[in-house]
Design an enzyme around this catalytic site. Sequence first.
Site, PDB file in Angstrom:
ATOM      1  N   LYS A  76       0.814  -1.221   0.000  1.00  0.00           N
ATOM      2  CA  LYS A  76       0.000   0.000   0.000  1.00  0.00           C
ATOM      3  C   LYS A  76       0.849   1.274   0.000  1.00  0.00           C
ATOM      4  O   LYS A  76       0.446   2.290  -0.555  1.00  0.00           O
ATOM      5  CB  LYS A  76      -0.967  -0.002   1.195  1.00  0.00           C
ATOM      6  CG  LYS A  76      -2.080  -1.039   1.043  1.00  0.00           C
ATOM      7  CD  LYS A  76      -3.077  -0.961   2.187  1.00  0.00           C
ATOM      8  CE  LYS A  76      -4.098  -2.082   2.088  1.00  0.00           C
ATOM      9  NZ  LYS A  76      -5.108  -2.032   3.136  1.00  0.00           N
ATOM     10  N   GLY A 136      -5.260   0.229  18.716  1.00  0.00           N
ATOM     11  CA  GLY A 136      -4.275   0.026  17.655  1.00  0.00           C
ATOM     12  C   GLY A 136      -3.928   1.347  17.000  1.00  0.00           C
ATOM     13  O   GLY A 136      -4.701   2.314  17.076  1.00  0.00           O
TER      14      GLY A 136
HETATM   15  P1  NDP Z   1      -0.311  -3.034  11.490  1.00  0.00           P
HETATM   16  O1  NDP Z   1       0.669  -4.162  11.501  1.00  0.00           O
HETATM   17  O2  NDP Z   1       0.025  -1.795  10.772  1.00  0.00           O
HETATM   18  O3  NDP Z   1      -0.645  -2.620  13.019  1.00  0.00           O
HETATM   19  C1  NDP Z   1      -0.911  -3.607  13.978  1.00  0.00           C
HETATM   20  C2  NDP Z   1      -1.446  -2.962  15.255  1.00  0.00           C
HETATM   21  O4  NDP Z   1      -1.817  -3.991  16.158  1.00  0.00           O
HETATM   22  C3  NDP Z   1      -0.431  -2.088  15.991  1.00  0.00           C
HETATM   23  O5  NDP Z   1      -1.112  -1.019  16.590  1.00  0.00           O
HETATM   24  C4  NDP Z   1       0.117  -3.053  17.063  1.00  0.00           C
HETATM   25  O6  NDP Z   1       0.603  -2.397  18.209  1.00  0.00           O
HETATM   26  C5  NDP Z   1      -1.137  -3.801  17.421  1.00  0.00           C
HETATM   27  N1  NDP Z   1      -0.917  -5.134  17.993  1.00  0.00           N
HETATM   28  C6  NDP Z   1      -0.425  -6.231  17.383  1.00  0.00           C
HETATM   29  N2  NDP Z   1      -0.451  -7.293  18.208  1.00  0.00           N
HETATM   30  C7  NDP Z   1      -0.970  -6.855  19.382  1.00  0.00           C
HETATM   31  C8  NDP Z   1      -1.256  -7.481  20.632  1.00  0.00           C
HETATM   32  N3  NDP Z   1      -0.995  -8.779  20.838  1.00  0.00           N
HETATM   33  N4  NDP Z   1      -1.802  -6.743  21.623  1.00  0.00           N
HETATM   34  C9  NDP Z   1      -2.072  -5.435  21.421  1.00  0.00           C
HETATM   35  N5  NDP Z   1      -1.823  -4.776  20.253  1.00  0.00           N
HETATM   36  C10 NDP Z   1      -1.276  -5.484  19.249  1.00  0.00           C
HETATM   37  O7  NDP Z   1      -1.652  -3.691  10.941  1.00  0.00           O
HETATM   38  P2  NDP Z   1      -2.865  -2.956  10.212  1.00  0.00           P
HETATM   39  O8  NDP Z   1      -3.132  -1.687  10.932  1.00  0.00           O
HETATM   40  O9  NDP Z   1      -2.639  -2.913   8.761  1.00  0.00           O
HETATM   41  O10 NDP Z   1      -4.074  -3.992  10.438  1.00  0.00           O
HETATM   42  C11 NDP Z   1      -4.628  -4.190  11.733  1.00  0.00           C
HETATM   43  C12 NDP Z   1      -5.656  -5.292  11.658  1.00  0.00           C
HETATM   44  O11 NDP Z   1      -6.779  -4.878  10.884  1.00  0.00           O
HETATM   45  C13 NDP Z   1      -5.124  -6.557  10.999  1.00  0.00           C
HETATM   46  O12 NDP Z   1      -5.537  -7.658  11.783  1.00  0.00           O
HETATM   47  C14 NDP Z   1      -5.777  -6.583   9.643  1.00  0.00           C
HETATM   48  O13 NDP Z   1      -6.001  -7.905   9.196  1.00  0.00           O
HETATM   49  C15 NDP Z   1      -7.100  -5.865   9.913  1.00  0.00           C
HETATM   50  N6  NDP Z   1      -7.647  -5.184   8.731  1.00  0.00           N
HETATM   51  C16 NDP Z   1      -8.883  -5.544   8.284  1.00  0.00           C
HETATM   52  C17 NDP Z   1      -9.444  -4.928   7.186  1.00  0.00           C
HETATM   53  C18 NDP Z   1     -10.788  -5.352   6.700  1.00  0.00           C
HETATM   54  O14 NDP Z   1     -11.162  -5.004   5.565  1.00  0.00           O
HETATM   55  N7  NDP Z   1     -11.564  -6.066   7.493  1.00  0.00           N
HETATM   56  C19 NDP Z   1      -8.722  -3.866   6.447  1.00  0.00           C
HETATM   57  C20 NDP Z   1      -7.433  -3.529   7.029  1.00  0.00           C
HETATM   58  C21 NDP Z   1      -6.930  -4.186   8.123  1.00  0.00           C
HETATM   59  P3  NDP Z   1       2.114  -1.813  18.267  1.00  0.00           P
HETATM   60  O15 NDP Z   1       2.082  -0.513  17.520  1.00  0.00           O
HETATM   61  O16 NDP Z   1       2.384  -1.640  19.716  1.00  0.00           O
HETATM   62  O17 NDP Z   1       2.988  -2.840  17.611  1.00  0.00           O
END
Ligand code: NDP
Length: 283
Positions: A76, A136
């Site tokens: 992206k 998040g």
């Molecule tokens: P990113 O990898 O950019 O961000 C992940 C986020 O999750 C960060 O804020 C991270 O925190 C947090 N995180 C990860 N693991 C944990 C945990 N165990 N406990 C607490 N916080 C956690 O991912 P995206 O933002 O791109 O996507 C996020 C989610 O949304 C994904 O699961 C993705 O599949 C889903 N999604 C769904 C869509 C849909 O159409 N339904 C579209 C886009 C995304 P930290 O910053 O501290 O690492």
Amino acid sequence: MVITNSMTQQKSDQYLVYGNPIKQSRSPDIHKIFADENKIAINYQKQLVELGGFDSAVKSFISQGGKGANVTAPFKEDALKLSDSLTERASLAGAVNTLTFKEGKIYGDNTDGEGLVQDLLSNDVTLKQSRILILGAGGAVRGVILPLLAQNPKGITIANRTVSKAQTLCENFNDERLNACGFDDTTGQTFDVIINATSASLSGDLPPIPASVISSHVACYDMVYGKDETPFIKWAKEQGAIKTIDGLGMLVGQAAVSFSVWHNVMPDIQPVIERLRAAIQAG
Ligand code: NDP
């Protein structure tokens, strides 16, 4: 007969979704349903792109007459850099999921946030004057902030494991309705809408937020979806959330907004969500 087929193929506008991995993508199925229902002839395929190969894949597709493409992880940001022109929502999201190729130019848009808003509204979730908590601060959150702000909420709190990321996000958007914090800092606050935009559900985890954030009228949304309830949806129900929704509708919603960008018609989302839900449950 063969000639007729190839002529039909040539007449259909060509679209693609790029990603790595891409096998799991449901975008071709979703766009085919939208196209059939709106009697628009398209040919929509998925393409696996090697890391580092995004720009040349897009240029090659344009040279073959491609009209547009969706872009999923991890490309992206490459799509953002490749675009000649960006919508405001793509620019602020820092990511592009929809490319349009027109008159020698590449137009970049981001429909993820609009897909989420459409899905919330179609589930009768009130966003106007609502107190929204987003869990998040990753790429998906960047994409949803502007469309959520456009719905005039009272405030949006972004809570993240790494607090500095939430703070940076808020600074980038520079809107007084946004504030950043850690998960613990939400103790003692209640919200009308809680959106889990962490990827914790993918590994069977729950973001560590206090049960006190759940009010009796709260709607809880998990961007993740699957055959089984996500840990967050299960937890929210146990705490008494009145409404829980998973991210399947967001997926279909962002595809619908992409479709409308390309074809100037907004397709019906609900029947497609139901068909996909049945397919997921079946297999
Ligand atoms: P990113 O990898 O950019 O961000 C992940 C986020 O999750 C960060 O804020 C991270 O925190 C947090 N995180 C990860 N693991 C944990 C945990 N165990 N406990 C607490 N916080 C956690 O991912 P995206 O933002 O791109 O996507 C996020 C989610 O949304 C994904 O699961 C993705 O599949 C889903 N999604 C769904 C869509 C849909 O159409 N339904 C579209 C886009 C995304 P930290 O910053 O501290 O690492």
